[in-house]
Design an enzyme around this catalytic site. Structure first.
Site, PDB file in Angstrom:
ATOM      1  N   SER A  20       0.825  -1.210   0.000  1.00 34.32           N
ATOM      2  CA  SER A  20       0.000   0.000   0.000  1.00 34.32           C
ATOM      3  C   SER A  20       0.859   1.260   0.000  1.00 34.32           C
ATOM      4  O   SER A  20       2.004   1.262   0.470  1.00 34.32           O
ATOM      5  CB  SER A  20      -0.915   0.014   1.225  1.00 34.32           C
ATOM      6  OG  SER A  20      -1.704  -1.143   1.283  1.00 34.32           O
TER       7      SER A  20
HETATM    8  N1  SAH Z   1      -0.887  -4.719   3.948  1.00 37.53           N
HETATM    9  C1  SAH Z   1      -0.150  -5.066   2.750  1.00 37.53           C
HETATM   10  C2  SAH Z   1      -0.920  -4.760   1.488  1.00 37.53           C
HETATM   11  C3  SAH Z   1      -1.635  -5.948   1.080  1.00 37.53           C
HETATM   12  S1  SAH Z   1      -2.425  -5.989  -0.459  1.00 37.53           S
HETATM   13  C4  SAH Z   1       1.203  -4.407   2.712  1.00 37.53           C
HETATM   14  O1  SAH Z   1       1.480  -3.564   3.552  1.00 37.53           O
HETATM   15  O2  SAH Z   1       1.991  -4.781   1.844  1.00 37.53           O
HETATM   16  C5  SAH Z   1      -3.744  -7.064   0.015  1.00 37.53           C
HETATM   17  C6  SAH Z   1      -3.357  -8.473   0.349  1.00 37.53           C
HETATM   18  O3  SAH Z   1      -4.547  -9.143   0.754  1.00 37.53           O
HETATM   19  C7  SAH Z   1      -2.785  -9.282  -0.793  1.00 37.53           C
HETATM   20  O4  SAH Z   1      -1.536  -9.782  -0.435  1.00 37.53           O
HETATM   21  C8  SAH Z   1      -3.802 -10.413  -0.995  1.00 37.53           C
HETATM   22  O5  SAH Z   1      -3.220 -11.644  -1.373  1.00 37.53           O
HETATM   23  C9  SAH Z   1      -4.434 -10.491   0.380  1.00 37.53           C
HETATM   24  N2  SAH Z   1      -5.761 -11.096   0.427  1.00 37.53           N
HETATM   25  C10 SAH Z   1      -6.791 -10.961  -0.428  1.00 37.53           C
HETATM   26  N3  SAH Z   1      -7.859 -11.651   0.015  1.00 37.53           N
HETATM   27  C11 SAH Z   1      -7.495 -12.243   1.181  1.00 37.53           C
HETATM   28  C12 SAH Z   1      -8.164 -13.083   2.115  1.00 37.53           C
HETATM   29  N4  SAH Z   1      -9.437 -13.476   1.956  1.00 37.53           N
HETATM   30  N5  SAH Z   1      -7.466 -13.492   3.206  1.00 37.53           N
HETATM   31  C13 SAH Z   1      -6.180 -13.120   3.395  1.00 37.53           C
HETATM   32  N6  SAH Z   1      -5.506 -12.335   2.537  1.00 37.53           N
HETATM   33  C14 SAH Z   1      -6.156 -11.895   1.444  1.00 37.53           C
END
Ligand code: SAH
Length: 214
Positions: free
Chosen positions: A62
Site C-alpha cells: 500500500s
Molecule cells: N498490507 C499489505 C498490502 C496488502 S495488499 C502491505 O502492507 O503490503 C492485500 C493483500 O490481501 C494481498 O496480499 C492479498 O493476497 C491479500 N488477500 C486478499 N484476500 C485475502 C483473504 N481473503 N485473506 C487473506 N488475505 C487476502
C-alpha cells in the site's frame, strides 16, 4: 533500522503531516519502519515514493499515506491486539506492530506470508504472528481483537470479522466495487455499531468466502 532515515523523514513531512496525519505515534512508526526492506529489489529506489508498488502474486504494497491513514483511524493503544487481513509484503503489519501489543495477520498466498515472516525476523519484530488462509473468516483462536485492518477490498464487512471485534473495538476496511471503494471505519459500541466513511480508495480485491470470487 537506521538506513535511509532521511528519505523517511521527507516521506513523513511531505506525504503524511502535510495531508493531515496528526497522530505522533503513527508518524513515529512510519518513520521507524524501513519500507525499502518490504519492496521488490527492482523498486528499491521508489521505496519512499508516494505510491503503491507491485509485490509478488500480482498484489501491491500500500501507499504510505494509506497505511498511515488506516493506522490513525484505528486509534491504537499500546495494549491493543490487532488483526490484519492481507499481510501482503508485511509492511503495514510492521507499522502496526509499533503501535500495539500484538499483531495477528492473515494472508491467502503462502509465498507472500513466508516472505513477510522472513522480513519480520530480519527486523526483530517479535510481536507479529502470521497465518495463511482466508481472512474473511477472521482468526477465532486469538479473538477478540481491539482493532482490525482489512487491506483488501470487499463487497461488505465480513460478519465473522465484526463478531471477533471487542466491544469498543475499531475496524477499517475498503468496501465497494472491485474498481473503487470507500474506506469504512466501524466502531463496535455497546449501543450498536457506528459506521464512518473515510473517503474513496482503490485496493486489490479481498478474495474469499465473504469477499469476491477468485
Ligand atoms: N498490507 C499489505 C498490502 C496488502 S495488499 C502491505 O502492507 O503490503 C492485500 C493483500 O490481501 C494481498 O496480499 C492479498 O493476497 C491479500 N488477500 C486478499 N484476500 C485475502 C483473504 N481473503 N485473506 C487473506 N488475505 C487476502
Amino acid at each position: 533500522m537506521n538506513e535511509r532515515q532521511s528519505e523517511r523523514s521527507e516521506m513523513v513531512a511531505a506525504q503524511l503531516r502535510s495531508r493531515g496525519i496528526r497522530n505522533e505515534r503513527v508518524l513515529a512508526a512510519m518513520h521507524a519502519i524501513p519500507r525499502h526492506r518490504f519492496v521488490l529489489n527492482e523498486y528499491d529506489e521508489a521505496a519512499y515514493a508516494d505510491q503503491a508498488l507491485p509485490i509478488s502474486c500480482t498484489q501491491t504494497i500500500s501507499q504510505p499515506f494509506v497505511v498511515a491513514r488506516m493506522a490513525e483511524a484505528l486509534r491504537l493503544q499500546p495494549s491493543d491486539r490487532v488483526l490484519e487481513v492481507g499481510t501482503g509484503s508485511g509492511y503495514a503489519a510492521a507499522v502496526l506492530s509499533q503501535l500495539a501489543a500484538a499483531v495477528y495477520t492473515l494472508e491467502r498466498h503462502h509465498e507472500l506470508a513466508a516472505a513477510a515472516v522472513a522480513h519480520f525476523e530480519q527486523l526483530a519484530l517479535r510481536n507479529i504472528s502470521v497465518g495463511v488462509g482466508d481472512g474473511t473468516a477472521g482468526w477465532p483462536a486469538y479473538a477478540p481483537y481491539d482493532a482490525m485492518s482489512v487491506a483488501a477490498a470487499g463487497p461488505q464487512i465480513p460478519a465473522a470479522l465484526r463478531d471477533q471485534l471487542a466491544l469498543g473495538g475499531r475496524l477499517v476496511m475498503p468496501v465497494g466495487e472491485r474498481s473503487e471503494q470507500h474506506l469504512l471505519l466501524l466502531e463496535r459500541l455497546s449501543n450498536g455499531d457506528q459506521l464512518y466513511d473515510l473517503g474513496t480508495v482503490r485496493f486489490v480485491p479481498l478474495i474469499g468466502t465473504a469477499g469476491w470470487k477468485d
